[in-house]
Design a protein around this motif. Sequence first.
Motif, mmCIF file in Angstrom:
data_model
loop_
_atom_site.group_PDB
_atom_site.id
_atom_site.type_symbol
_atom_site.label_atom_id
_atom_site.label_comp_id
_atom_site.label_asym_id
_atom_site.label_seq_id
_atom_site.Cartn_x
_atom_site.Cartn_y
_atom_site.Cartn_z
ATOM 1 N N TRP A 201 0.837 -1.194 0.000
ATOM 2 C CA TRP A 201 0.000 0.000 0.000
ATOM 3 C C TRP A 201 0.878 1.254 0.000
ATOM 4 C CZ3 TRP A 201 -4.738 0.380 -1.485
ATOM 5 C CH2 TRP A 201 -5.662 -0.647 -1.252
ATOM 6 N N VAL A 202 1.960 1.214 0.781
ATOM 7 C CA VAL A 202 2.897 2.339 0.771
ATOM 8 C C VAL A 202 3.498 2.485 -0.627
ATOM 9 C CG1 VAL A 202 5.088 3.208 1.672
ATOM 10 C CG2 VAL A 202 3.418 2.185 3.227
ATOM 11 N N GLY A 203 3.828 1.345 -1.254
ATOM 12 C CA GLY A 203 4.360 1.383 -2.611
ATOM 13 C C GLY A 203 3.374 1.991 -3.597
ATOM 14 N N GLU A 213 -5.321 7.644 -3.917
ATOM 15 C CA GLU A 213 -6.448 8.527 -3.577
ATOM 16 C C GLU A 213 -7.766 7.930 -4.049
ATOM 17 O OE1 GLU A 213 -6.415 11.292 -1.655
ATOM 18 O OE2 GLU A 213 -4.340 10.687 -1.299
ATOM 19 N N LYS A 214 -7.769 7.322 -5.231
ATOM 20 C CA LYS A 214 -8.985 6.685 -5.725
ATOM 21 C C LYS A 214 -9.390 5.519 -4.831
ATOM 22 C CE LYS A 214 -9.657 6.032 -10.122
ATOM 23 N NZ LYS A 214 -9.463 5.645 -11.543
ATOM 24 N N ALA A 215 -8.384 4.752 -4.360
ATOM 25 C CA ALA A 215 -8.676 3.643 -3.450
ATOM 26 C C ALA A 215 -9.274 4.159 -2.148
ATOM 27 C CB ALA A 215 -7.395 2.842 -3.176
ATOM 28 N N LYS A 216 -8.780 5.301 -1.666
ATOM 29 C CA LYS A 216 -9.330 5.899 -0.448
ATOM 30 C C LYS A 216 -10.801 6.271 -0.627
ATOM 31 C CE LYS A 216 -7.132 9.247 1.554
ATOM 32 N NZ LYS A 216 -6.298 10.462 1.709
ATOM 33 N N GLU A 217 -11.165 6.716 -1.819
ATOM 34 C CA GLU A 217 -12.540 7.148 -2.063
ATOM 35 C C GLU A 217 -13.540 6.001 -1.932
ATOM 36 O OE1 GLU A 217 -12.537 9.004 -5.869
ATOM 37 O OE2 GLU A 217 -11.203 10.643 -5.254
ATOM 38 N N TYR A 218 -13.070 4.771 -2.125
ATOM 39 C CA TYR A 218 -13.965 3.617 -1.987
ATOM 40 C C TYR A 218 -14.292 3.330 -0.518
ATOM 41 C CZ TYR A 218 -13.365 2.195 -6.901
ATOM 42 O OH TYR A 218 -13.369 2.135 -8.276
ATOM 43 N N GLU A 219 -13.441 3.751 0.394
ATOM 44 C CA GLU A 219 -13.652 3.448 1.806
ATOM 45 C C GLU A 219 -14.755 4.342 2.384
ATOM 46 O OE1 GLU A 219 -9.482 1.592 3.285
ATOM 47 O OE2 GLU A 219 -9.682 3.761 3.550
ATOM 48 N N GLU A 227 -19.681 1.695 11.770
ATOM 49 C CA GLU A 227 -19.122 0.696 10.869
ATOM 50 C C GLU A 227 -18.114 1.324 9.915
ATOM 51 O OE1 GLU A 227 -21.686 -2.931 9.561
ATOM 52 O OE2 GLU A 227 -23.001 -1.175 9.525
ATOM 53 N N ARG A 228 -17.071 0.551 9.626
ATOM 54 C CA ARG A 228 -16.035 0.991 8.702
ATOM 55 C C ARG A 228 -15.972 -0.002 7.537
ATOM 56 N NH1 ARG A 228 -11.299 3.443 11.269
ATOM 57 N NH2 ARG A 228 -10.027 1.811 10.329
ATOM 58 N N PHE A 229 -15.962 0.542 6.338
ATOM 59 C CA PHE A 229 -15.831 -0.288 5.149
ATOM 60 C C PHE A 229 -14.509 0.090 4.496
ATOM 61 C CE2 PHE A 229 -20.311 0.413 6.026
ATOM 62 C CZ PHE A 229 -20.794 -0.893 6.073
ATOM 63 N N THR A 230 -13.466 -0.636 4.876
ATOM 64 C CA THR A 230 -12.106 -0.320 4.440
ATOM 65 C C THR A 230 -11.478 -1.537 3.778
ATOM 66 O OG1 THR A 230 -11.239 -0.933 6.623
ATOM 67 C CG2 THR A 230 -11.774 1.391 6.260
ATOM 68 N N TRP A 231 -10.437 -1.282 2.976
ATOM 69 C CA TRP A 231 -9.756 -2.378 2.291
ATOM 70 C C TRP A 231 -9.054 -3.297 3.275
ATOM 71 C CZ3 TRP A 231 -11.404 -2.993 -2.367
ATOM 72 C CH2 TRP A 231 -11.752 -1.904 -3.160
ATOM 73 N N ASP A 232 -8.543 -2.719 4.323
ATOM 74 C CA ASP A 232 -7.822 -3.474 5.352
ATOM 75 C C ASP A 232 -8.660 -3.453 6.631
ATOM 76 O OD1 ASP A 232 -5.920 -3.768 7.719
ATOM 77 O OD2 ASP A 232 -4.548 -4.176 6.063
ATOM 78 N N ASP A 233 -8.790 -4.600 7.263
ATOM 79 C CA ASP A 233 -9.627 -4.679 8.465
ATOM 80 C C ASP A 233 -9.059 -3.886 9.643
ATOM 81 O OD1 ASP A 233 -11.449 -6.289 7.194
ATOM 82 O OD2 ASP A 233 -10.549 -8.166 7.887
ATOM 83 N N SER A 236 -7.582 2.169 8.081
ATOM 84 C CA SER A 236 -8.004 2.787 6.824
ATOM 85 C C SER A 236 -6.774 3.274 6.066
ATOM 86 C CB SER A 236 -8.932 3.962 7.100
ATOM 87 O OG SER A 236 -8.215 5.028 7.711
ATOM 88 N N LEU A 237 -6.961 3.595 4.800
ATOM 89 C CA LEU A 237 -5.848 4.126 4.017
ATOM 90 C C LEU A 237 -5.458 5.519 4.496
ATOM 91 C CD1 LEU A 237 -6.691 2.970 0.370
ATOM 92 C CD2 LEU A 237 -5.230 1.878 2.083
ATOM 93 N N GLU A 238 -6.412 6.252 5.036
ATOM 94 C CA GLU A 238 -6.083 7.560 5.611
ATOM 95 C C GLU A 238 -5.187 7.392 6.829
ATOM 96 O OE1 GLU A 238 -8.297 11.640 7.217
ATOM 97 O OE2 GLU A 238 -9.463 9.974 6.391
ATOM 98 N N GLU A 239 -5.460 6.390 7.633
ATOM 99 C CA GLU A 239 -4.622 6.125 8.804
ATOM 100 C C GLU A 239 -3.250 5.601 8.375
ATOM 101 O OE1 GLU A 239 -8.287 4.877 11.838
ATOM 102 O OE2 GLU A 239 -7.289 3.371 10.592
ATOM 103 N N LEU A 240 -3.237 4.761 7.357
ATOM 104 C CA LEU A 240 -1.981 4.153 6.924
ATOM 105 C C LEU A 240 -1.026 5.181 6.327
ATOM 106 C CD1 LEU A 240 -1.623 0.742 5.161
ATOM 107 C CD2 LEU A 240 -0.453 2.716 4.185
#
Length: 293
Positions: A201-203, A213-219, A227-233, A236-240
Amino acid sequence: MSDDETRTIIALSGGKDSSALAIYMREPNRWQKHLGKTDADPREPLEDVEFVFCDTGTELEETYEYLDQLERYLGKPIERLQADSPPGKTPFDHYLELYGGFLPSANMRWCTRNLKIKPFEHHIGDDPVINYVGIRADEDREGYISTKDNITTVFPFREDGLVKEDIYRILDDSGMGRPDYYDWRSRSGCYFCFFQRKSEWVGLKENHPELYEKAKEYEKFDEDTGERFTWDDTESLEELESPERIEEIKENAQDRRERLKQEMSDRSLMDVFFEDEARDMEDDSRGCNICHL
């Protein structure tokens, strides 16, 4: 096609194993000799073979570029298959809408089923097919095996004793090389694949910030229910993407490299093979085989 004519298919993902398989099966006996697989049974080269790629519409640009390069090397077209979707919408976005905005996950892989497997099986239809799959001898997994009785699955790498190092030798020695995304990621598939490791994800953020940024928009976050709907349980990508978290992920990655160097001090490893092993130390869970081989 006559009733008794059997089609031969290699499904490509844009990853190392399926690409190496396509190269290997053009001249299997030469590659067996080149790799020192003296105990492997001789194989007939695949002459009338179909190459297909199931496109979700959300693959990395490097994947598409590598498939174009592989197409030129093989001298045969790679047929791009896609699930049906309305004009102007990717197959992924179409199915995301059908699933009520629920992101796919390891427990609910609707993306693999609808965007990879169904288009592949639709392409095959009811014809008898031999499906060649790039599972290696050093892997404990089965890969895609259809429940359709007209599809027979064959695993040449497993049968001939090829392991990961052999795959990199095929790619390097053939002149094909590896996909550019292997500099920071070890798996093909969608740019937002939920099987990505933290370091990958960092890569993505560093190599394709617009896709991150587009991946973040899906969360999504439901303020009413929490409830959180994130790629990683776990985050979130914002936190990462916080500088402190990225630094921590990079430090952990460097620690794994140092441990691997000590464990493999008596072996000479290619740089990319070494990085692949180091990423496996972060998370060696297997993604969807039809996406990542």
